[in-house]
Design an enzyme around this catalytic site. Sequence first.
Site, mmCIF file in Angstrom:
data_model
loop_
_atom_site.group_PDB
_atom_site.id
_atom_site.type_symbol
_atom_site.label_atom_id
_atom_site.label_comp_id
_atom_site.label_asym_id
_atom_site.label_seq_id
_atom_site.Cartn_x
_atom_site.Cartn_y
_atom_site.Cartn_z
ATOM 1 N N SER A 25 -26.318 -26.942 3.716
ATOM 2 C CA SER A 25 -26.133 -25.494 3.816
ATOM 3 C C SER A 25 -27.464 -24.745 3.712
ATOM 4 C CB SER A 25 -25.213 -25.036 2.685
ATOM 5 O OG SER A 25 -25.131 -23.633 2.692
ATOM 6 N N ASN A 103 -20.028 -23.086 3.142
ATOM 7 C CA ASN A 103 -20.565 -22.992 1.787
ATOM 8 C C ASN A 103 -20.267 -21.588 1.268
ATOM 9 O OD1 ASN A 103 -23.108 -22.201 0.024
ATOM 10 N ND2 ASN A 103 -23.071 -24.427 0.018
ATOM 11 N N ASN A 131 -20.793 -23.317 -3.845
ATOM 12 C CA ASN A 131 -22.173 -23.360 -4.331
ATOM 13 C C ASN A 131 -22.244 -22.719 -5.711
ATOM 14 O OD1 ASN A 131 -24.894 -23.163 -4.792
ATOM 15 N ND2 ASN A 131 -25.322 -21.795 -3.062
ATOM 16 N N CYS A 134 -27.006 -22.108 -6.809
ATOM 17 C CA CYS A 134 -28.146 -21.486 -6.156
ATOM 18 C C CYS A 134 -29.118 -20.954 -7.195
ATOM 19 C CB CYS A 134 -27.721 -20.356 -5.230
ATOM 20 S SG CYS A 134 -29.141 -19.682 -4.347
ATOM 21 N N THR A 197 -31.320 -27.248 -4.811
ATOM 22 C CA THR A 197 -32.767 -27.309 -5.039
ATOM 23 C C THR A 197 -33.128 -27.277 -6.528
ATOM 24 O OG1 THR A 197 -32.795 -24.928 -4.714
ATOM 25 C CG2 THR A 197 -33.375 -26.293 -2.818
ATOM 26 N N GLY A 247 -31.133 -34.266 -0.619
ATOM 27 C CA GLY A 247 -32.365 -33.975 -1.335
ATOM 28 C C GLY A 247 -33.484 -34.845 -0.791
ATOM 29 N N GLY A 269 -31.382 -31.291 5.027
ATOM 30 C CA GLY A 269 -31.798 -29.888 4.997
ATOM 31 C C GLY A 269 -33.201 -29.732 5.533
HETATM 32 C C1 LIG Z 1 -34.188 -22.499 3.199
HETATM 33 C C2 LIG Z 1 -33.073 -23.109 2.397
HETATM 34 C C3 LIG Z 1 -31.875 -22.404 2.229
HETATM 35 C C4 LIG Z 1 -30.821 -22.940 1.492
HETATM 36 N N1 LIG Z 1 -29.648 -22.239 1.361
HETATM 37 C C5 LIG Z 1 -28.599 -22.784 0.680
HETATM 38 C C6 LIG Z 1 -27.331 -22.111 0.585
HETATM 39 O O1 LIG Z 1 -27.136 -21.026 1.137
HETATM 40 N N2 LIG Z 1 -26.336 -22.699 -0.126
HETATM 41 C C7 LIG Z 1 -26.498 -23.928 -0.730
HETATM 42 O O2 LIG Z 1 -25.569 -24.427 -1.350
HETATM 43 N N3 LIG Z 1 -27.672 -24.593 -0.632
HETATM 44 C C8 LIG Z 1 -28.721 -24.058 0.049
HETATM 45 N N4 LIG Z 1 -29.925 -24.763 0.156
HETATM 46 C C9 LIG Z 1 -30.047 -26.100 -0.470
HETATM 47 C C10 LIG Z 1 -29.822 -27.213 0.550
HETATM 48 O O3 LIG Z 1 -28.529 -27.148 1.108
HETATM 49 C C11 LIG Z 1 -30.056 -28.607 -0.069
HETATM 50 O O4 LIG Z 1 -29.141 -28.771 -1.142
HETATM 51 C C12 LIG Z 1 -31.460 -28.789 -0.614
HETATM 52 O O5 LIG Z 1 -32.393 -28.160 0.222
HETATM 53 C C13 LIG Z 1 -31.861 -30.241 -0.781
HETATM 54 O O6 LIG Z 1 -31.840 -30.949 0.442
HETATM 55 P P1 LIG Z 1 -33.140 -31.160 1.390
HETATM 56 O O7 LIG Z 1 -34.235 -31.708 0.524
HETATM 57 O O8 LIG Z 1 -32.686 -32.096 2.454
HETATM 58 O O9 LIG Z 1 -33.497 -29.834 1.921
HETATM 59 C C14 LIG Z 1 -30.977 -24.222 0.889
HETATM 60 C C15 LIG Z 1 -32.189 -24.929 1.072
HETATM 61 C C16 LIG Z 1 -33.225 -24.398 1.812
HETATM 62 C C17 LIG Z 1 -34.499 -25.188 1.981
#
Ligand SMILES: Cc1cc2nc3c(=O)[nH]c(=O)nc-3n(C[C@H](O)[C@H](O)[C@H](O)COP(=O)(O)O)c2cc1C
Lengths: 314, 259
Positions: A25, A103, A131, A134, A197, A247, A269
Amino acid sequence: MSVAKPDLSVEIAGIKMKNPVMTASGTFGFGEAYEDFFALAGLGAVVVKGVTPEPRKGNTMPRLVETTAGLLNSIGLENPGVETVIKKYLPRLADAGVPVIVNIAGNTVEDYCSVAYRLSSCSVVKGLEVNISCPNVKAGGIAFGSRPESAAEVVNAVRNHTPLPVIVKLSPNVTDIAEMAAAVEAAGADAISLINTLLGMAIDIRTRRPKLGNIMGGLSGPAVKPVAVRMVWQVARRVKIPVIGMGGILTAEDALEFILAGATAVAIGTGQFVNPRCCMDIVEGIKKYCETNEIAKITALCGAAWKEENNAGC
Amino acid sequence: MKYHLPEARVIGQQLTGQGIYLLNILAPEIADLAQPGQFVNIRSTRQLDPLLRRPLSICGVDRNEGLIRLWYQVVGKGTQLMCELLPGETLDMIGPLGRGFKADLTGKKAGLIGGGMGIAPLLFLGGELAKSNSVMAFFGGRNIEQLPKQGFMPKIPCQFATEDGTAGYKGLVTDLFAKWLEQESPDMLYACGPKGMLVQVVRLARQYGIPLQVSLEAVMACGVGACLGCTCAKSSKDEEGWLKACQDGPVFWEQEVDL
Ligand SMILES: Cc1cc2nc3c(=O)[nH]c(=O)nc-3n(C[C@H](O)[C@H](O)[C@H](O)COP(=O)(O)O)c2cc1C
Ligand SMILES: Cc1cc2nc3c(=O)[nH]c(=O)nc-3n(C[C@H](O)[C@H](O)[C@H](O)COP(=O)(O)OP(=O)(O)OC[C@H]3O[C@@H](n4cnc5c(N)ncnc54)[C@H](O)[C@@H]3O)c2cc1C
Ligand code: FES
């Protein structure tokens, strides 16, 4: 000998996916951003940006800072609100040939419930990802995700407002991730996704000020992967419901680590930003791995790193 | 249509001033489609640091040869790696991205105002506009090193300004532009450069009532509208929605955005 056609399909809380690769997401818009690079139908599922009852402007700029092998973001759940999402963004996903998971987020338990209820009448939506993690919004979000009692309260309430599968997205910013997982499982979650994150920050030594407009932000990308793998391992061993691992996944090798740690599916992501075909390359890579290693069904690998009986077969 | 060229080949690279490079890349798909003001998002290493792509404006194209040209300054890790690329080596590129300048004019008079590396997209634009319009360009930099050179400058009349006086007028490019506006009445203005310069250009354009397009910069992660990292402030508060520099821009009508 190699397996000719490994079965990559998995099922998460009744959502049937042709392979275990999903989008994370907030990194895939509402499914339109990468359509020039691959067809959505190739994915296991699409998870769209976090949606709140009302439109949200998000945080001040700058919202992005790159760190060593990682990305700090403080987007702050910018989204057009549930009504616009339903009207403008979801319809075009109806014929995409892929399950759509939305989400959801909010400031209060009622916010979560109203978005969940509203989305439940959309035939496009096959599941909700709640979620509660956040790190970028002051009220709500992580506030719910940092204590087992409040997490359970949100999950329980959402559960009572939707017939859709409820996936709960956990924050890594807690002392005991397995305890959080157990609490949301008991409250009625159908699946768990992690990690969101990691709270972090960066300072500009030239201006001597924080680099992000919002001061702190969420760290994602390869830098967080070992933490995420560890948490998936801990959670998968604790709960019976399926786990979606994410992650720092950039390659099929990364994805397989999560699956071996106990994830039924994985989400990508930051990897999509690095490689616009990341998800598809991972599907291909997992398939190759199964072929070469004679894995007939990908589900056989789930948790194989700790399920001894499976290990013996490898 | 956006293309992903994981192995676009470097054709040549040259130093045009201290720390500033002109890079020619074989990318026929992108060269074909690219409009002035659009950009590419580049990764010049397979290592994980730097992790993300770096956005660079398309500074020119050679559609016959399938080439695109970039003109950039080395400011950090990503651009440092880029400047070390030799002919025959490859980089990973997505493009063309974003909304470019609206430049479908004929028989009109256009003014271009560029500061620093903001000159890059205006070189492409100037060449295209000059085919059927009269164009006047104002390009400024800190010193002569930062200015575009013969060889990759389109054939358009141009006035230069440098802050240290090593080339052209000593002072700000906006001073030159303001003087020109006192005598000329252009139909369209285009600007790209540091925020301070853009604010001055907006002020002048409004004063003379001339439509102005500005190209903005923002830190980007995806470059394709997925991450919402590059959001720009909308000027009108009552309108629903946001502006993404990578998708709705980087070029905006001056009145669309709040600088
Ligand atoms: C720019 C950005 C926006 C994100 N927005 C959301 C969000 O709206 N809702 C959510 O649950 N996670 C959000 N995340 C978290 C990601 O879905 C994911 O859990 C996290 O980035 C770890 O995965 P990755 O290392 O592959 O990015 C966001 C991450 C990034 C980088
Ligand atoms: C649409 C767009 C078009 C661009 N076109 C050009 C171009 O044609 N030529 C050119 O030289 N540059 C251009 N830039 C800026 C260029 O993207 C950055 O200079 C580059 O990303 C820096 O990468 P780096 O790894 O070398 O530096 P980093 O290590 O990322 O950063 C080094 C320093 O540069 C600053 N910086 C980083 N990114 C930016 C940015 N986007 N804008 C301003 N400062 C930044 C940082 O604050 C830091 O102080 C453009 C930017 C955008 C958004
Ligand atoms: S850079 Fe990701 S939305 Fe613009």
